[in-house]
Design a protein around this motif. Structure first.
Motif, PDB file in Angstrom:
ATOM      1  N   GLN A 278       5.200  -3.318  -0.515  1.00  0.00           N
ATOM      2  CA  GLN A 278       3.949  -4.059  -0.473  1.00  0.00           C
ATOM      3  C   GLN A 278       3.667  -4.562   0.939  1.00  0.00           C
ATOM      4  O   GLN A 278       2.546  -4.469   1.430  1.00  0.00           O
ATOM      5  CB  GLN A 278       4.062  -5.236  -1.436  1.00  0.00           C
ATOM      6  CG  GLN A 278       2.767  -5.764  -1.972  1.00  0.00           C
ATOM      7  CD  GLN A 278       3.028  -6.777  -3.082  1.00  0.00           C
ATOM      8  OE1 GLN A 278       3.955  -7.588  -2.980  1.00  0.00           O
ATOM      9  NE2 GLN A 278       2.239  -6.727  -4.125  1.00  0.00           N
TER      10      GLN A 278
ATOM     11  N   PHE B 233       2.117  -8.385  -8.476  1.00  0.00           N
ATOM     12  CA  PHE B 233       1.575  -7.026  -8.525  1.00  0.00           C
ATOM     13  C   PHE B 233       0.168  -7.024  -7.936  1.00  0.00           C
ATOM     14  O   PHE B 233      -0.472  -8.076  -7.831  1.00  0.00           O
ATOM     15  CB  PHE B 233       1.520  -6.530  -9.979  1.00  0.00           C
ATOM     16  CG  PHE B 233       2.873  -6.178 -10.531  1.00  0.00           C
ATOM     17  CD1 PHE B 233       3.354  -4.873 -10.445  1.00  0.00           C
ATOM     18  CD2 PHE B 233       3.671  -7.145 -11.123  1.00  0.00           C
ATOM     19  CE1 PHE B 233       4.603  -4.554 -10.944  1.00  0.00           C
ATOM     20  CE2 PHE B 233       4.929  -6.827 -11.616  1.00  0.00           C
ATOM     21  CZ  PHE B 233       5.394  -5.520 -11.532  1.00  0.00           C
TER      22      PHE B 233
ATOM     23  N   LEU C 235      10.237  -3.645  -3.985  1.00  0.00           N
ATOM     24  CA  LEU C 235       8.791  -3.685  -4.232  1.00  0.00           C
ATOM     25  C   LEU C 235       8.090  -4.484  -3.143  1.00  0.00           C
ATOM     26  O   LEU C 235       7.045  -4.103  -2.635  1.00  0.00           O
ATOM     27  CB  LEU C 235       8.497  -4.302  -5.607  1.00  0.00           C
ATOM     28  CG  LEU C 235       8.918  -3.464  -6.827  1.00  0.00           C
ATOM     29  CD1 LEU C 235       8.622  -4.217  -8.114  1.00  0.00           C
ATOM     30  CD2 LEU C 235       8.205  -2.112  -6.823  1.00  0.00           C
TER      31      LEU C 235
ATOM     32  N   ILE D  84       1.319  -2.277  -5.443  1.00  0.00           N
ATOM     33  CA  ILE D  84       2.264  -2.090  -6.539  1.00  0.00           C
ATOM     34  C   ILE D  84       1.516  -2.249  -7.865  1.00  0.00           C
ATOM     35  O   ILE D  84       0.809  -3.233  -8.076  1.00  0.00           O
ATOM     36  CB  ILE D  84       3.431  -3.108  -6.459  1.00  0.00           C
ATOM     37  CG1 ILE D  84       4.113  -3.045  -5.086  1.00  0.00           C
ATOM     38  CG2 ILE D  84       4.435  -2.851  -7.578  1.00  0.00           C
ATOM     39  CD1 ILE D  84       4.750  -1.720  -4.736  1.00  0.00           C
TER      40      ILE D  84
ATOM     41  N   GLU E  27      -0.070   3.840  -3.608  1.00  0.00           N
ATOM     42  CA  GLU E  27       0.144   2.929  -4.730  1.00  0.00           C
ATOM     43  C   GLU E  27       1.395   3.393  -5.455  1.00  0.00           C
ATOM     44  O   GLU E  27       1.572   4.591  -5.662  1.00  0.00           O
ATOM     45  CB  GLU E  27      -1.059   2.973  -5.681  1.00  0.00           C
ATOM     46  CG  GLU E  27      -2.362   2.655  -4.959  1.00  0.00           C
ATOM     47  CD  GLU E  27      -3.542   2.437  -5.884  1.00  0.00           C
ATOM     48  OE1 GLU E  27      -3.495   2.918  -7.032  1.00  0.00           O
ATOM     49  OE2 GLU E  27      -4.499   1.782  -5.437  1.00  0.00           O
ATOM     50  N   PHE E  28       2.256   2.464  -5.809  1.00  0.00           N
ATOM     51  CA  PHE E  28       3.479   2.812  -6.525  1.00  0.00           C
ATOM     52  C   PHE E  28       3.433   2.222  -7.921  1.00  0.00           C
ATOM     53  O   PHE E  28       3.265   1.013  -8.083  1.00  0.00           O
ATOM     54  CB  PHE E  28       4.708   2.342  -5.754  1.00  0.00           C
ATOM     55  CG  PHE E  28       4.882   3.053  -4.438  1.00  0.00           C
ATOM     56  CD1 PHE E  28       5.381   4.353  -4.398  1.00  0.00           C
ATOM     57  CD2 PHE E  28       4.507   2.443  -3.254  1.00  0.00           C
ATOM     58  CE1 PHE E  28       5.520   5.022  -3.189  1.00  0.00           C
ATOM     59  CE2 PHE E  28       4.638   3.111  -2.028  1.00  0.00           C
ATOM     60  CZ  PHE E  28       5.145   4.406  -2.003  1.00  0.00           C
ATOM     61  N   GLU E  29       3.554   3.082  -8.903  1.00  0.00           N
ATOM     62  CA  GLU E  29       3.467   2.647 -10.298  1.00  0.00           C
ATOM     63  C   GLU E  29       4.867   2.464 -10.879  1.00  0.00           C
ATOM     64  O   GLU E  29       5.704   3.361 -10.818  1.00  0.00           O
ATOM     65  CB  GLU E  29       2.693   3.693 -11.119  1.00  0.00           C
ATOM     66  CG  GLU E  29       1.301   3.942 -10.555  1.00  0.00           C
ATOM     67  CD  GLU E  29       0.397   4.720 -11.498  1.00  0.00           C
ATOM     68  OE1 GLU E  29       0.862   5.117 -12.591  1.00  0.00           O
ATOM     69  OE2 GLU E  29      -0.779   4.916 -11.143  1.00  0.00           O
TER      70      GLU E  29
END
Ligand code: C2E
Ligand code: MG
Ligand code: MG
Ligand code: MG
Length: 289
Positions: free
Chosen positions: A169, A195, A165, A175, A144-146
């Motif tokens: 994904q 998102f 992004l 995301i 997971e990328f914050e």
């Protein structure tokens, strides 16, 4: 008199600005050295299911213990890294360390990484992260990328950011919009990018039981996020009253000192230690004791 006071004020102001600047320059140098000397380290904070409190993943959080100044918080040194051109190197180091650690965790446990907006200026960020995951033997679907709004609103970089992004994904990662509700993350981004998750900022969660407007914002955000099909995480959950309220409102996941502090878990051996980590989290449930 007014004139000389004015002059003094200006001189004072200059001196302190200069001091601040030279402090930043010094810290940037120290940080560069710390990175090279492997003096940074990561801690991992659990993100758990709101209902069962089972751990779903860990967020990697960077720590720097300065040899003279002691622990310097990331809110202080990340901006320095960003302006000193060090964030790409630090970001790559974080990804390498954390992915290598996560590859030893059970397969149903996710890894969340924070990405600085500045990292998106680097062409090929997504490809680099894919390569690191591959080299670490970590399935991209566990990542997971914050990101915060500043990442998606970098003016002329906006299109590139959205593309990066999207690539992350499409490769299977989720995301996350971090710090939702603050100046860093807002509604406009929700309509321009799909998102997967939304993290409600702890400035709302922390006071939601004593501050009605914050409670309304948390509740409405959960409803909004759900209607957009997002997974909702509340950060900064510190007590049982907050947890109970979040359960009632259907928040999917929680993160905070109540459920688990950021800790050095990368040394955990796969099986035995993990049942212990999971068990510790579950004892937090109000109905468990
Ligand atoms: P963030 O991503 O929003 O991380 C959550 C912050 O809230 C962390 O602070 C965490 O320790 C803290 N926190 C979690 N639960 C609680 C709670 O119950 N109560 C309170 N009072 N605080 C809680 P931390 O570790 O100081 O990190 C601050 C920020 O620094 C992060 O905010 C993130 O934006 C940035 N950061 C940390 N590590 C990295 C990194 O590796 N890369 C980048 N680019 N940024 C990072
Ligand atoms: Mg975060
Ligand atoms: Mg956050
Ligand atoms: Mg934050």
């Amino acid at each position: 008199r007014a004139k000389s006071a004015g002059r003094n004020t200006v001189r004072f102001f200059d001196a302190s600005l200069k001091e601040q600047e030279s402090m930043r320059v010094q810290l940037a140098r120290d940080l560069e050295q710390a990175l090279a000397a492997n003096e940074l380290h990561l801690v991992y904070q659990p993100i758990s299911d709101t209902g069962s409190l089972e751990i779903r993943g860990f967020e990697a959080l960077l720590r720097w213990k300065h040899p003279l100044l002691g622990e310097i918080p990331p809110d202080r040194f990340i901006p320095i890294a960003e302006s000193a051109g060090l964030i790409d190197g630090i970001g790559a180091w974080v990804a390498e360390q954390a992915m290598a650690a996560a590859a030893l965790w059970p397969e149903d446990i996710a890894l969340s990484l924070n990405l600085s907006p500045i990292q998106f200026r680097r062409p090929g960020l997504a490809a680099q992260l894919l390569r690191i995951a591959q080299e670490s033997n970590l399935a991209f679907a566990r990542l997971e990328f914050e990101v915060t709004e500043s990442a998606t609103l970098l003016g002329f970089h906006r299109e590139e950011v959205l593309l990066a992004l999207r690539s992350l994904q499409q490769a299977g990662a989720r995301i996350v919009m971090d710090d939702f509700g603050t100046g860093h993350s807002s509604l406009s981004n929700l309509k321009d990018f799909t998102f997967d998750k939304l993290k409600i900022d702890r400035s709302f969660v922390g006071v939601m039981c004593d501050h009605a407007p914050s409670a309304s914002i948390v509740r409405a955000t959960i409803g909004l996020g759900k209607s957009l099909g997002l997974t909702i995480v509340a950060e900064g959950v510190e007590d049982h009253a907050q947890l109970a309220q979040l359960r009632e409102w259907g928040c999917d996941q929680v993160q905070g000192f109540l459920v688990g502090r950021p800790e050095d878990v990368h040394g955990f051996a796969p099986d035995q230690a993990w049942s212990c980590v999971r068990a510790k989290s579950v004892t937090c449930a109000p109905d468990a004791g």
